[in-house]
Structures are given as structure tokens and as C-alpha cells.
Design a protein around this motif. Structure first.
Motif, PDB file in Angstrom:
ATOM      1  N   THR A 126      64.136  62.766  18.321  1.00 33.78           N
ATOM      2  CA  THR A 126      66.074  62.972  18.927  1.00 33.78           C
ATOM      3  C   THR A 126      65.606  63.965  19.665  1.00 33.78           C
ATOM      4  O   THR A 126      64.750  64.566  20.130  1.00 33.78           O
ATOM      5  N   LEU A 127      66.162  64.231  20.403  1.00 33.57           N
ATOM      6  CA  LEU A 127      66.399  66.134  21.388  1.00 33.57           C
ATOM      7  C   LEU A 127      66.368  67.052  20.658  1.00 33.57           C
ATOM      8  O   LEU A 127      64.997  67.895  20.966  1.00 33.57           O
ATOM      9  N   ILE A 128      67.047  66.902  19.002  1.00 29.29           N
ATOM     10  CA  ILE A 128      66.780  68.423  18.680  1.00 29.29           C
ATOM     11  C   ILE A 128      64.906  68.320  18.485  1.00 29.29           C
ATOM     12  O   ILE A 128      64.592  69.593  18.290  1.00 29.29           O
ATOM     13  N   GLU A 129      64.558  67.173  17.702  1.00 24.50           N
ATOM     14  CA  GLU A 129      63.260  67.273  17.595  1.00 24.50           C
ATOM     15  C   GLU A 129      62.463  67.228  18.699  1.00 24.50           C
ATOM     16  O   GLU A 129      60.959  68.383  18.295  1.00 24.50           O
ATOM     17  N   LEU A 130      62.291  67.427  19.851  1.00 26.91           N
ATOM     18  CA  LEU A 130      61.306  67.717  20.877  1.00 26.91           C
ATOM     19  C   LEU A 130      62.247  69.030  21.202  1.00 26.91           C
ATOM     20  O   LEU A 130      60.540  69.897  21.794  1.00 26.91           O
ATOM     21  N   VAL A 185      62.338  71.686  19.182  1.00 24.63           N
ATOM     22  CA  VAL A 185      62.105  72.217  17.998  1.00 24.63           C
ATOM     23  C   VAL A 185      60.796  72.348  18.094  1.00 24.63           C
ATOM     24  O   VAL A 185      59.434  73.203  18.115  1.00 24.63           O
ATOM     25  N   THR A 186      59.827  71.170  18.643  1.00 26.74           N
ATOM     26  CA  THR A 186      58.396  71.083  18.973  1.00 26.74           C
ATOM     27  C   THR A 186      58.168  72.312  20.500  1.00 26.74           C
ATOM     28  O   THR A 186      57.257  72.649  20.316  1.00 26.74           O
ATOM     29  N   MET A 187      59.182  71.898  21.059  1.00 31.10           N
ATOM     30  CA  MET A 187      58.775  72.927  22.300  1.00 31.10           C
ATOM     31  C   MET A 187      59.029  74.339  22.329  1.00 31.10           C
ATOM     32  O   MET A 187      58.054  74.814  22.994  1.00 31.10           O
ATOM     33  N   VAL A 188      59.859  74.633  21.601  1.00 30.49           N
ATOM     34  CA  VAL A 188      59.638  75.907  20.701  1.00 30.49           C
ATOM     35  C   VAL A 188      58.297  76.667  20.293  1.00 30.49           C
ATOM     36  O   VAL A 188      58.407  77.211  20.225  1.00 30.49           O
ATOM     37  N   LEU A 189      58.186  75.232  19.060  1.00 32.95           N
ATOM     38  CA  LEU A 189      56.965  75.818  18.581  1.00 32.95           C
ATOM     39  C   LEU A 189      55.605  76.186  19.451  1.00 32.95           C
ATOM     40  O   LEU A 189      54.702  76.613  19.391  1.00 32.95           O
ATOM     41  N   LEU A 190      55.779  74.686  20.550  1.00 32.58           N
ATOM     42  CA  LEU A 190      54.438  75.591  21.727  1.00 32.58           C
ATOM     43  C   LEU A 190      54.414  76.040  22.175  1.00 32.58           C
ATOM     44  O   LEU A 190      53.058  77.545  22.727  1.00 32.58           O
ATOM     45  N   ALA A 191      55.949  76.697  22.641  1.00 31.34           N
ATOM     46  CA  ALA A 191      55.712  78.072  23.468  1.00 31.34           C
ATOM     47  C   ALA A 191      55.496  79.250  22.724  1.00 31.34           C
ATOM     48  O   ALA A 191      54.649  79.845  23.237  1.00 31.34           O
ATOM     49  N   LEU A 192      55.563  79.642  21.414  1.00 29.61           N
ATOM     50  CA  LEU A 192      55.741  80.652  20.194  1.00 29.61           C
ATOM     51  C   LEU A 192      54.210  80.727  20.285  1.00 29.61           C
ATOM     52  O   LEU A 192      53.485  81.889  20.411  1.00 29.61           O
ATOM     53  N   ILE A 193      52.889  79.274  20.293  1.00 25.61           N
ATOM     54  CA  ILE A 193      51.757  79.386  20.002  1.00 25.61           C
ATOM     55  C   ILE A 193      51.141  79.666  21.529  1.00 25.61           C
ATOM     56  O   ILE A 193      50.065  80.712  21.065  1.00 25.61           O
ATOM     57  N   LEU A 194      51.831  79.537  22.219  1.00 25.57           N
ATOM     58  CA  LEU A 194      51.242  79.877  23.669  1.00 25.57           C
ATOM     59  C   LEU A 194      51.102  81.029  23.758  1.00 25.57           C
ATOM     60  O   LEU A 194      50.183  82.305  24.414  1.00 25.57           O
ATOM     61  N   SER A 195      52.921  81.358  23.806  1.00 24.97           N
ATOM     62  CA  SER A 195      53.076  83.354  23.919  1.00 24.97           C
ATOM     63  C   SER A 195      52.349  83.879  22.966  1.00 24.97           C
ATOM     64  O   SER A 195      51.742  85.062  23.490  1.00 24.97           O
TER      65      SER A 195
END
Length: 160
Positions: free
Chosen positions: A11-15, A17-27
Motif C-alpha cells: 500500500t502507499l502507506i507501507e511504501l 513508512v519504508t522510505m522514512v525509515l531508509l531516510a532515517l538510517i541514511l541520515s
């Protein structure tokens, strides 16, 4: 009879949430990468300073041992860094072979101006100048970084 088949996928929400988590990890990884890169440059600076200072000391020892001619009034330190690479003639050798102290002059890893030569990227202190106010002169007694930055230990690179 119609059977509804369930659609598979995200779903759009799952995508999101995944993008936000990746952004946090990379930052959170970026500062670690910056510190690691700075630490590598600091290790290179230490190695280069050791190499140059060792070559300057070897030149002085060769003068003290009589392998390089010294005129009265000279300190016995090299007149410039280039001579450490170009070499000097050994008066004791019948073939007049040269004595070399460095293969090449390393470049200061923290030098900001890429136009500077490797020799010009270093600050040079003559034997006659003080540690507090280093100045160039007739010889090269010591070298230091021209960078105004501070190391990870908060000491300025100029004082290394």
C-alpha cells in the motif's frame, strides 16, 4: 459466482513508512561516514609529517656525518624540500653517487588549494624561527600543515 481475488502488493502507506525509515538510517550514517573520512585524512597527515620530518632528520645526520658539505654558518638542515627528492652528491663515494632522502614530496591532505604544488602545500619553519611563530628562512627545520581546521582531538592541524 464471482470470487474476489485479493490484490497482492504494497500500500502507499507501507511504501511511505519504508522510505522514512531508509531516510532515517541514511541520515544517521552520514556523520559517521564524515568522521571516518576525516580520521583517514588525519592518519595520512600524521604519516606524511612523519615521513617529511624523518627525511629532514636524515639529511641533518648526513651533514653531521660529513656526507654532505656544510659551510660555516649553515645549520645543516636542507635548504628546501626539493633537495630531499633530488638528492645530494656523496663526496666520500668515488662514483659521486647521490644520497636520496625521499621518493616524492607528499601533499598535505588538508591543503585547500589544488593549484599548489606538493612542496608549497606545507608550511616550513627554519632553524632560526620559533615554534610559536614559524617562519621560512635559509633552511627547513620543520614542516607543518597550513590548514586552519582542527582535528578530531580539537588540536589545530598546524600544531601536529
Amino acid at each position: 459466482m464471482h470470487t474476489l481475488r485479493k490484490m497482492r502488493g504494497f500500500t502507499l502507506i507501507e511504501l511511505l513508512v519504508t522510505m522514512v525509515l531508509l531516510a532515517l538510517i541514511l541520515s544517521s550514517a552520514a556523520p559517521v561516514m564524515q568522521i571516518s573520512a576525516k580520521r583517514n585524512k588525519e592518519q595520512e597527515l600524521k604519516r606524511d609529517l612523519w615521513q617529511l620530518r624523518d627525511a629532514i632528520d636524515a639529511y641533518k645526520k648526513a651533514v653531521d656525518d660529513g656526507l654532505i658539505k656544510k659551510t660555516p654558518g649553515q645549520s645543516g638542515y636542507p635548504p628546501n624540500l626539493r633537495i630531499l627528492v633530488q638528492g645530494v652528491e656523496n663526496p666520500r663515494d668515488p662514483k659521486k653517487a647521490k644520497i636520496y632522502f625521499l621518493r616524492s614530496i607528499p601533499r598535505d591532505p588538508f591543503a585547500n588549494d589544488p593549484e599548489l604544488s606538493a612542496e608549497a602545500s606545507w608550511g616550513k619553519r627554519s632553524y632560526a624561527s620559533s615554534f610559536e611563530e614559524p617562519a621560512e628562512g635559509d633552511d627547513v627545520y620543520d614542516v607543518y600543515s597550513l590548514s586552519n581546521d582542527k582535528g578530531l582531538d580539537q588540536r589545530p592541524y598546524r600544531e601536529w
